[in-house]
Design a protein around this motif. Structure first.
Motif, PDB file in Angstrom:
ATOM      1  N   ILE A  45       0.810  -1.002   0.185  1.00  0.00           N
ATOM      2  CA  ILE A  45       0.095   0.126   0.285  1.00  0.00           C
ATOM      3  C   ILE A  45       0.924   1.308  -0.222  1.00  0.00           C
ATOM      4  CG2 ILE A  45      -1.635   1.532   1.605  1.00  0.00           C
ATOM      5  CD1 ILE A  45      -3.053  -1.340   1.856  1.00  0.00           C
ATOM      6  N   THR A  46       1.377   1.410   0.794  1.00  0.00           N
ATOM      7  CA  THR A  46       2.245   2.610   1.030  1.00  0.00           C
ATOM      8  C   THR A  46       2.836   2.938  -0.015  1.00  0.00           C
ATOM      9  OG1 THR A  46       3.588   1.209   2.793  1.00  0.00           O
ATOM     10  CG2 THR A  46       4.053   3.545   2.547  1.00  0.00           C
ATOM     11  N   LEU A  47       4.135   1.566  -1.019  1.00  0.00           N
ATOM     12  CA  LEU A  47       4.604   1.728  -2.565  1.00  0.00           C
ATOM     13  C   LEU A  47       3.801   2.684  -3.118  1.00  0.00           C
ATOM     14  CD1 LEU A  47       7.041   1.546  -3.826  1.00  0.00           C
ATOM     15  CD2 LEU A  47       6.625  -0.826  -4.157  1.00  0.00           C
ATOM     16  N   SER A  48       2.693   1.906  -3.527  1.00  0.00           N
ATOM     17  CA  SER A  48       1.279   2.313  -4.304  1.00  0.00           C
ATOM     18  C   SER A  48       0.866   3.758  -3.888  1.00  0.00           C
ATOM     19  CB  SER A  48      -0.052   1.426  -3.759  1.00  0.00           C
ATOM     20  OG  SER A  48       0.822  -0.018  -4.398  1.00  0.00           O
ATOM     21  N   ARG A  49       1.236   4.434  -2.970  1.00  0.00           N
ATOM     22  CA  ARG A  49       0.391   5.430  -2.684  1.00  0.00           C
ATOM     23  C   ARG A  49       2.234   6.694  -2.798  1.00  0.00           C
ATOM     24  NH1 ARG A  49      -1.969   4.595   2.775  1.00  0.00           N
ATOM     25  NH2 ARG A  49      -4.640   4.602   2.048  1.00  0.00           N
ATOM     26  N   ALA A  50       2.586   5.702  -2.878  1.00  0.00           N
ATOM     27  CA  ALA A  50       4.233   6.353  -2.938  1.00  0.00           C
ATOM     28  C   ALA A  50       4.375   6.803  -4.661  1.00  0.00           C
ATOM     29  CB  ALA A  50       5.169   6.220  -2.574  1.00  0.00           C
ATOM     30  N   VAL A  51       4.127   5.626  -5.388  1.00  0.00           N
ATOM     31  CA  VAL A  51       4.374   5.928  -6.588  1.00  0.00           C
ATOM     32  C   VAL A  51       3.484   6.848  -7.193  1.00  0.00           C
ATOM     33  CG1 VAL A  51       4.625   4.696  -8.748  1.00  0.00           C
ATOM     34  CG2 VAL A  51       5.927   3.854  -6.686  1.00  0.00           C
ATOM     35  N   LYS A 245      14.033   6.380 -10.176  1.00  0.00           N
ATOM     36  CA  LYS A 245      12.654   6.640 -10.003  1.00  0.00           C
ATOM     37  C   LYS A 245      11.861   6.014  -9.339  1.00  0.00           C
ATOM     38  CE  LYS A 245      11.999   7.388 -15.168  1.00  0.00           C
ATOM     39  NZ  LYS A 245      11.349   6.999 -16.915  1.00  0.00           N
ATOM     40  N   THR A 246      12.480   4.859  -9.040  1.00  0.00           N
ATOM     41  CA  THR A 246      11.151   4.411  -8.093  1.00  0.00           C
ATOM     42  C   THR A 246      12.139   4.400  -6.935  1.00  0.00           C
ATOM     43  OG1 THR A 246      10.443   2.030  -8.908  1.00  0.00           O
ATOM     44  CG2 THR A 246      10.657   1.865  -6.600  1.00  0.00           C
ATOM     45  N   VAL A 247      13.484   4.321  -6.165  1.00  0.00           N
ATOM     46  CA  VAL A 247      13.864   4.955  -5.225  1.00  0.00           C
ATOM     47  C   VAL A 247      13.564   6.899  -5.164  1.00  0.00           C
ATOM     48  CG1 VAL A 247      16.040   5.560  -4.227  1.00  0.00           C
ATOM     49  CG2 VAL A 247      15.714   3.390  -5.583  1.00  0.00           C
ATOM     50  N   ILE A 248      13.240   7.487  -6.012  1.00  0.00           N
ATOM     51  CA  ILE A 248      12.835   8.653  -5.864  1.00  0.00           C
ATOM     52  C   ILE A 248      11.513   8.937  -4.968  1.00  0.00           C
ATOM     53  CG2 ILE A 248      12.251  10.864  -7.393  1.00  0.00           C
ATOM     54  CD1 ILE A 248      14.730  10.238  -8.688  1.00  0.00           C
ATOM     55  N   ALA A 249      10.937   7.700  -5.876  1.00  0.00           N
ATOM     56  CA  ALA A 249       9.650   8.628  -5.237  1.00  0.00           C
ATOM     57  C   ALA A 249       9.265   7.695  -3.353  1.00  0.00           C
ATOM     58  CB  ALA A 249       8.649   7.314  -5.544  1.00  0.00           C
ATOM     59  N   LEU A 250      10.562   6.642  -2.960  1.00  0.00           N
ATOM     60  CA  LEU A 250      10.389   6.576  -2.070  1.00  0.00           C
ATOM     61  C   LEU A 250      11.569   7.045  -0.766  1.00  0.00           C
ATOM     62  CD1 LEU A 250      11.487   2.623  -2.239  1.00  0.00           C
ATOM     63  CD2 LEU A 250       9.621   2.956  -1.689  1.00  0.00           C
ATOM     64  N   PHE A 272      22.806   2.195   5.273  1.00  0.00           N
ATOM     65  CA  PHE A 272      22.826   1.558   4.001  1.00  0.00           C
ATOM     66  C   PHE A 272      21.636   0.527   4.093  1.00  0.00           C
ATOM     67  CE2 PHE A 272      25.036  -2.160   4.361  1.00  0.00           C
ATOM     68  CZ  PHE A 272      25.631  -2.104   5.867  1.00  0.00           C
ATOM     69  N   GLN A 273      21.808   0.220   2.889  1.00  0.00           N
ATOM     70  CA  GLN A 273      20.500  -0.837   2.307  1.00  0.00           C
ATOM     71  C   GLN A 273      20.362  -1.474   0.704  1.00  0.00           C
ATOM     72  OE1 GLN A 273      16.830  -0.083   4.607  1.00  0.00           O
ATOM     73  NE2 GLN A 273      15.922  -2.593   4.342  1.00  0.00           N
ATOM     74  N   ILE A 274      20.683  -3.112   1.430  1.00  0.00           N
ATOM     75  CA  ILE A 274      20.691  -3.931  -0.449  1.00  0.00           C
ATOM     76  C   ILE A 274      18.659  -4.059  -0.343  1.00  0.00           C
ATOM     77  CG2 ILE A 274      20.604  -5.799  -1.394  1.00  0.00           C
ATOM     78  CD1 ILE A 274      23.842  -6.098   0.238  1.00  0.00           C
ATOM     79  N   LEU A 275      18.547  -3.930  -1.454  1.00  0.00           N
ATOM     80  CA  LEU A 275      16.821  -4.196  -1.685  1.00  0.00           C
ATOM     81  C   LEU A 275      16.583  -4.562  -3.123  1.00  0.00           C
ATOM     82  CD1 LEU A 275      15.568   0.138  -1.649  1.00  0.00           C
ATOM     83  CD2 LEU A 275      14.955  -1.976  -0.542  1.00  0.00           C
ATOM     84  N   GLY A 276      15.619  -5.303  -2.916  1.00  0.00           N
ATOM     85  CA  GLY A 276      15.297  -6.353  -4.323  1.00  0.00           C
ATOM     86  C   GLY A 276      14.235  -5.633  -5.230  1.00  0.00           C
ATOM     87  N   PHE A 277      15.090  -5.454  -6.070  1.00  0.00           N
ATOM     88  CA  PHE A 277      13.474  -4.942  -6.851  1.00  0.00           C
ATOM     89  C   PHE A 277      12.925  -6.340  -7.227  1.00  0.00           C
ATOM     90  CE2 PHE A 277      13.530  -0.450  -7.569  1.00  0.00           C
ATOM     91  CZ  PHE A 277      14.169  -0.016  -6.349  1.00  0.00           C
ATOM     92  N   ASP A 278      11.529  -6.339  -7.719  1.00  0.00           N
ATOM     93  CA  ASP A 278      10.871  -7.206  -8.516  1.00  0.00           C
ATOM     94  C   ASP A 278      10.238  -6.472 -10.049  1.00  0.00           C
ATOM     95  OD1 ASP A 278      11.979  -9.430  -6.741  1.00  0.00           O
ATOM     96  OD2 ASP A 278       9.982  -9.630  -6.034  1.00  0.00           O
ATOM     97  N   ILE A 279      11.263  -6.993 -10.815  1.00  0.00           N
ATOM     98  CA  ILE A 279      10.767  -6.293 -12.409  1.00  0.00           C
ATOM     99  C   ILE A 279      10.018  -7.971 -13.352  1.00  0.00           C
ATOM    100  CG2 ILE A 279      11.940  -5.789 -13.873  1.00  0.00           C
ATOM    101  CD1 ILE A 279      13.562  -4.285 -11.820  1.00  0.00           C
ATOM    102  N   LEU A 280       9.230  -7.199 -14.529  1.00  0.00           N
ATOM    103  CA  LEU A 280       8.190  -7.897 -14.889  1.00  0.00           C
ATOM    104  C   LEU A 280       8.752  -7.596 -16.567  1.00  0.00           C
ATOM    105  CD1 LEU A 280       6.430 -10.981 -14.880  1.00  0.00           C
ATOM    106  CD2 LEU A 280       4.867  -9.210 -15.340  1.00  0.00           C
ATOM    107  N   LEU A 289       8.034  -2.799 -12.526  1.00  0.00           N
ATOM    108  CA  LEU A 289       8.245  -2.574 -11.346  1.00  0.00           C
ATOM    109  C   LEU A 289       6.973  -3.711 -10.177  1.00  0.00           C
ATOM    110  CD1 LEU A 289      10.082  -2.074  -8.851  1.00  0.00           C
ATOM    111  CD2 LEU A 289       8.407  -0.423  -8.135  1.00  0.00           C
ATOM    112  N   LEU A 290       7.472  -4.993 -10.278  1.00  0.00           N
ATOM    113  CA  LEU A 290       6.096  -5.864  -9.637  1.00  0.00           C
ATOM    114  C   LEU A 290       6.234  -5.032  -8.124  1.00  0.00           C
ATOM    115  CD1 LEU A 290       6.198  -8.674 -10.688  1.00  0.00           C
ATOM    116  CD2 LEU A 290       5.274  -7.381 -11.209  1.00  0.00           C
ATOM    117  N   GLU A 291       7.807  -5.667  -7.076  1.00  0.00           N
ATOM    118  CA  GLU A 291       7.628  -4.690  -6.133  1.00  0.00           C
ATOM    119  C   GLU A 291       9.108  -4.469  -5.560  1.00  0.00           C
ATOM    120  OE1 GLU A 291       5.976  -7.479  -2.083  1.00  0.00           O
ATOM    121  OE2 GLU A 291       7.605  -9.193  -3.759  1.00  0.00           O
ATOM    122  N   VAL A 292       9.380  -3.926  -4.054  1.00  0.00           N
ATOM    123  CA  VAL A 292      10.428  -3.974  -3.858  1.00  0.00           C
ATOM    124  C   VAL A 292      10.054  -4.517  -2.634  1.00  0.00           C
ATOM    125  CG1 VAL A 292      12.042  -2.112  -2.748  1.00  0.00           C
ATOM    126  CG2 VAL A 292      11.044  -1.583  -4.585  1.00  0.00           C
TER     127      VAL A 292
END
Ligand code: ADP
Length: 593
Positions: A45-51, A245-250, A272-280, A289-292
């Motif tokens: 939900i938060t990711l969807s709102r930020a985007v 762009k996704t990081v800029i939204a977050l 610092f943080q390692i993030l996993g981006f799921d992309i289709l 972008l599917l999710e982070v």
């Protein structure tokens, strides 16, 4: 890490590697591998709102995220919008995917063809979720749908520094893909690419090669596409763009979390943080972008069933190839002694255009103490990826083993800096980030994440936004209206006041009123410019006042920018050192001259 404390921590560490979140330990120094608030920020939900905020400002730039609605709040909107599009285009036969908020590994996910689907009624009553347009035409390989897991290092929030791993994983479905129809909607092995689901399919293929089986390296996919004539450089650059762009939204909200947990001027760690981006990839190769994931799995083994019910962990070559390099390079980049060495031996480091020297080079060039490089040496050295500049290079790992370069046996850097490297192309998108800076400036009480009514009034006054057509009474009503609505929507009731998203909404409203004829992003940009302009004048004026008051024997603390910012948060919105006459003077520029 240099030192591990399996029985509890006694001494401060250089790097803290937390399993779940920033709050796993109380930390006051060093570097932590988690940002405060990241887990909350990447929830569906938060990711969807930020985007969505970014989609409102820059619809073209953010069309890599499927149209989404938040349930239950936006159910009526979902129904109405779907009906509207269907009325306009009766041939439109959409599919939607419903994902519970905070879910992972495909848990609770299902597909529907229509908002009237009975299962949706159940979700509305049970848990918050996101319903999203389903991407019906994914790119297929061997007739199978697959997604990409890319590892991204957020090295710093301010200044923003982003690195992307040159290789990732591709996770395959285990049943041949067909476009969604009522007959196949429930076929999870056809529609969901989650490893954790497909591993249970009889068709799952564990492979000894990184380019076959149900989990492969992304570079092997790119090689295959390249051999078919696909412009893989374009694919890769679209992916980089999506990540930035996704990081800029977050970042705007992450900054609010950050100042709340690690207030400026107090001792605290950096993060610092390692993030996993799921992309289709869509059939037309557009990345979606599917999710982070804030806690991407770093497992390099998989379970194998030896005999019915008997399992054993065996090494997974493909996971090892990708993940070991990500961890190794993250530690190299976060090496606390690196900055020191860069300061002492700038020529060595600058020569190489910000590339890190291999350990052997560091030792010979700088005669470093062995203990100083242990953080790097202790990392496992896996099969070299030397010579690979990115997944676009189809050279197999280790192909340059014959390279006469004596450093060739050392693994090359797999994390590639993309920001600030490409900052020029993306900085114009950082409008909400600048709004977050304004928001934080007026937050007042340290540790707070919400703006009180006085802080909001001070913001309006200091930025000179009130006028004959916007009275302070109207400002108060605006504050109450928007704050109340957001507080009833968000689950977080910790403190009262206006959250960042509510502030952004109020800001949009003010921008639309003030700059009527422009497109939204220009309205907002103009208002941000105006606010920053007035605040910088105020700061200059404070500096002058501070200097003259110091000359008059005042305490020096009040003249620092931080001191000035803090005093800006006083209820009347005026610096205490400035007299009423200075306040009323027709222009701050004149006050300076
Ligand atoms: P989870 O966190 O539970 O894994 P995801 O958002 O990653 O949830 O979705 C699970 C899987 O569903 C994805 O790996 C992907 O295969 C599929 N999926 C998710 N969203 C979409 C979409 N909008 N269009 C097509 N497939 C999707």
């Amino acid at each position: 890490m240099k030192t591990q404390f399996p029985f509890g921590r006694r001494l401060p560490c250089d790097i803290y590697w937390h399993g779940v979140s920033f709050h796993d330990n109380d930390i006051f120094s060093g570097q932590v591998n988690k940002f405060p608030g990241m887990t909350e920020m990447v929830r569906k939900i938060t990711l969807s709102r930020a985007v969505r905020i970014m989609q409102n400002l820059f619809p073209e730039e953010y069309n890599f995220y499927p149209r989404s609605w938040i349930l239950p709040d936006e159910f009526q909107l979902f129904v109405a919008q779907v009906r509207m599009v269907k009325d306009g285009d009766p041939s439109w036969k959409p599919t939607f995917i419903v994902k519970p908020d905070g879910g992972c590994q495909g848990d609770g996910i299902y597909l529907i063809k229509d908002p009237s689907d009975i299962r949706l009624a159940g979700t509305l009553q049970s848990r918050p979720a996101v319903v999203q347009e389903y991407i019906c035409k994914p790119l297929l390989i061997d007739k199978l749908k697959f997604d990409i897991r890319l590892y991204v290092l957020l090295k710093s929030l301010d200044p923003l520094e982003i690195y992307i791993a040159k290789d990732g994983l591709s996770r395959f479905c285990t049943e041949p893909y067909q476009e969604p129809s009522p007959k196949n909607l429930h076929h999870v092995f056809m529609h969901l690419t989650n490893y954790s689901l497909n591993i249970h399919s009889g068709n799952f293929v564990h492979s000894d090669s990184t380019s076959t089986g149900s989990k492969r390296t992304f570079s092997s996919i790119l090689c295959r596409l390249s051999s078919k004539g696909v412009d893989i450089k374009k694919v890769w650059s679209d992916i980089i763009s999506l990540v930035i762009k996704t990081v800029i939204a977050l970042t705007p909200e992450l900054k609010v979390f950050y100042q709340s947990d690690i207030p400026a001027g107090r001792p605290g760690p950096t993060c610092f943080q390692i993030l996993g981006f799921d992309i289709l990839l869509m059939k037309n190769l557009k990345p979606i972008l599917l999710e982070v994931n804030a806690n991407p799995s770093m497992r390099i083994e998989h379970e194998q069933e030896l005999s019915p019910g008997v399992f054993e962990n065996v090494p997974s070559l493909v996971d090892e190839e990708v993940k070991v390099a990500v961890i190794r390079d993250t530690l190299r980049l976060m090496d606390p002694l690196k900055n020191k060495r860069e300061k002492h031996f700038p020529d060595i480091y600058m020569d190489r255009k910000h590339r890190f020297l291999p350990v052997s080079d560091r030792m010979s060039s700088s005669k470093l103490q062995l203990s100083e490089i242990s953080i790097v040496r202790s990392q496992p050295h896996k099969k070299p990826l030397a010579g690979k500049e990115g997944p676009s290079d189809c050279e197999p790992a280790g192909a340059s083993d014959t390279n006469p370069n004596p450093e060739a046996h050392l693994p090359s850097i797999c994390l590639k800096q993309v920001f600030p490297k490409y900052a020029k192309q993306f900085n114009y998108l950082r409008l909400v980030d600048r709004m977050a800076n304004l928001f934080i400036r007026f937050l007042g009480i340290k540790g707070s994440m919400k703006l009180g009514p006085t802080g909001f009034r001070t913001f309006i006054r200091n930025c000179k936004l009130s006028s004959s057509s916007l009275s302070m009474a109207a400002v108060d009503i605006l504050y109450i209206d928007i704050t109340r609505r957001w507080n009833s929507m968000t689950l977080d009731q910790r403190d009262s006041g206006m959250c960042l998203q509510a502030f952004v909404e109020a800001f949009f409203y003010l921008a639309q009123r003030k700059f009527k004829m422009l497109p939204l992003h220009e309205q907002v940009a103009s208002l941000v410019d105006l606010c920053e302009y007035h605040l910088s004048l105020l700061d200059e004026r404070r500096l002058v006042c501070g200097r003259s008051s110091r000359a008059g024997g005042r305490a020096p603390g009040s003249s620092t920018p931080q001191g000035a910012t803090r005093s800006a948060q006083q209820a009347d919105g005026h610096p205490p050192c400035c007299t009423d006459s200075a306040r009323k003077s027709s222009g701050p520029r004149r006050a300076l001259s």
